[in-house]
Design an enzyme around this catalytic site. Structure first.
Site, PDB file in Angstrom:
ATOM      1  N   HIS A   1      -3.495   4.387  -2.092  1.00  0.00           N
ATOM      2  CA  HIS A   1      -4.461   3.506  -1.415  1.00  0.00           C
ATOM      3  C   HIS A   1      -5.015   4.196  -0.167  1.00  0.00           C
ATOM      4  O   HIS A   1      -6.206   4.099   0.135  1.00  0.00           O
ATOM      5  CB  HIS A   1      -3.794   2.196  -0.990  1.00  0.00           C
ATOM      6  CG  HIS A   1      -3.265   1.365  -2.111  1.00  0.00           C
ATOM      7  ND1 HIS A   1      -1.919   1.161  -2.322  1.00  0.00           N
ATOM      8  CD2 HIS A   1      -3.907   0.689  -3.097  1.00  0.00           C
ATOM      9  CE1 HIS A   1      -1.752   0.376  -3.369  1.00  0.00           C
ATOM     10  NE2 HIS A   1      -2.932   0.087  -3.870  1.00  0.00           N
TER      11      HIS A   1
ATOM     12  N   LEU B   1       0.816  -1.210   0.000  1.00  0.00           N
ATOM     13  CA  LEU B   1       0.000   0.000   0.000  1.00  0.00           C
ATOM     14  C   LEU B   1       0.853   1.265   0.000  1.00  0.00           C
ATOM     15  O   LEU B   1       1.941   1.301   0.566  1.00  0.00           O
ATOM     16  CB  LEU B   1      -0.918   0.000   1.233  1.00  0.00           C
ATOM     17  CG  LEU B   1      -1.818  -1.228   1.386  1.00  0.00           C
ATOM     18  CD1 LEU B   1      -2.639  -1.114   2.664  1.00  0.00           C
ATOM     19  CD2 LEU B   1      -2.733  -1.409   0.186  1.00  0.00           C
TER      20      LEU B   1
END
Ligand code: PAF
Length: 288
Positions: free
Chosen positions: A36, A32
């Protein structure tokens, strides 16, 4: 924050919620980054329960693609998820999602054959199949997708409409590094030199936006040629595609005209060494 690895446990958890609580879902393949996090933050603002899935889906990778090498860092991902206020992280193994060879696929036609679909023939069937499985498992009210994968957003929106899936797709803007590079888990593959040269992508997209907004109407073929020559000037760049299409229909467009109702997308995929990067810009050219 609950970390759940089995489908049955996740279903029970979701079932136990208050009926009026909106479930917001952010599907990811992990590793991530701030892009995100921005999807999770939007979901956090709009929904009572935020579910994040982290699953590197083998079905959306072709035989010579980077499934094995795709970056993974569960511990770091869980920290970012916690910071973003996620309630549930769904982290299934491949055997949980695909316990036996599947005989069912969800396939969206036409718009999946263009852009990335032309160079990655199995990709979108893998995406739509896994996303529809995740939608069935989680039953979210809203699902959040980044527009860096603008074709993916168009394909999933089409799937949801065509199959009457009771979920609202929320497209979210591309997040960029300070120097303009679109955030991507794959940026980690780039050498320092490739990372520097990759800036040609966002720079050229922003320049093209300038040409278009100051000079319309013009032929898309001319703009495409200009973009290709800018990017080709970068010795490490190997162009997969540069396309200018209507968005989200992905229809071909010959001329840009201020009467065009549909926004356009300038979408590109370019390899730097073995790393294939995508980027795009969506521009509304209709003027009163
Ligand atoms: O965009 C991604 O990361 C993936 O394509 C998705 C939507 C999580 C499906 O595997």
């Amino acid at each position: 924050m609950k970390v759940i690895r089995s489908i049955s446990e996740l279903r029970n958890e979701i079932k136990g919620r208050q009926q009026e609580d909106l479930v917001g879902f952010v599907p990811t393949m992990g590793y991530l980054h701030a892009g995100h996090a921005s999807l999770l933050q939007k979901a956090r603002v709009e929904c009572a329960i935020v579910v994040l899935s982290i699953f590197v889906n083998p079905m959306q990778f072709g035989p010579n693609e980077d499934f094995d090498k795709y970056p993974r860092d569960e511990e770091r991902d869980l920290m970012l998820a916690k910071d973003a206020g996620v309630d549930i992280v769904f982290l299934p193994q491949v055997e949980e999602m695909y316990p036996h060879p599947s005989k069912t696929q969800v396939i969206v036609s036409d718009i999946t054959t263009k852009l990335c679909g032309a160079s990655r023939p199995v990709h979108f069937a893998g995406v739509t199949t896994v996303v529809s499985k995740l939608f069935h498992i989680i039953q979210p009210d809203k699902a959040y997708f980044g527009l860096k994968d603008a074709q993916q957003v168009a394909v999933i929106t089409q799937m949801v409409e065509d199959l009457n899936m009771p979920v609202e797709i929320v497209p979210c803007p591309i997040l960029r590094e300070e120097d303009g590079l679109a955030m991507s888990s794959r940026n980690v593959y780039l050498s320092a030199e490739q990372r520097k040269e990759a800036l040609v992508l966002s720079r050229t997209l922003f320049e093209a936006e300038q040409w278009i907004t100051t000079d319309t109407p013009v032929l898309t073929a001319d703009i495409r040629e200009r973009i290709i020559s800018r990017i080709s000037a970068s010795p490490l760049a190997e162009i997969d595609y540069v396309e200018i299409l209507g968005y989200p229909t992905l229809q071909s467009i010959e001329r840009l005209d201020i009467q065009n109702e549909e926004p356009i997308i300038i979408a590109l995929a370019v390899k730097f060494g073995a790393t294939r990067l995508i980027d795009n810009i969506i521009i509304s050219i209709k003027r009163k």
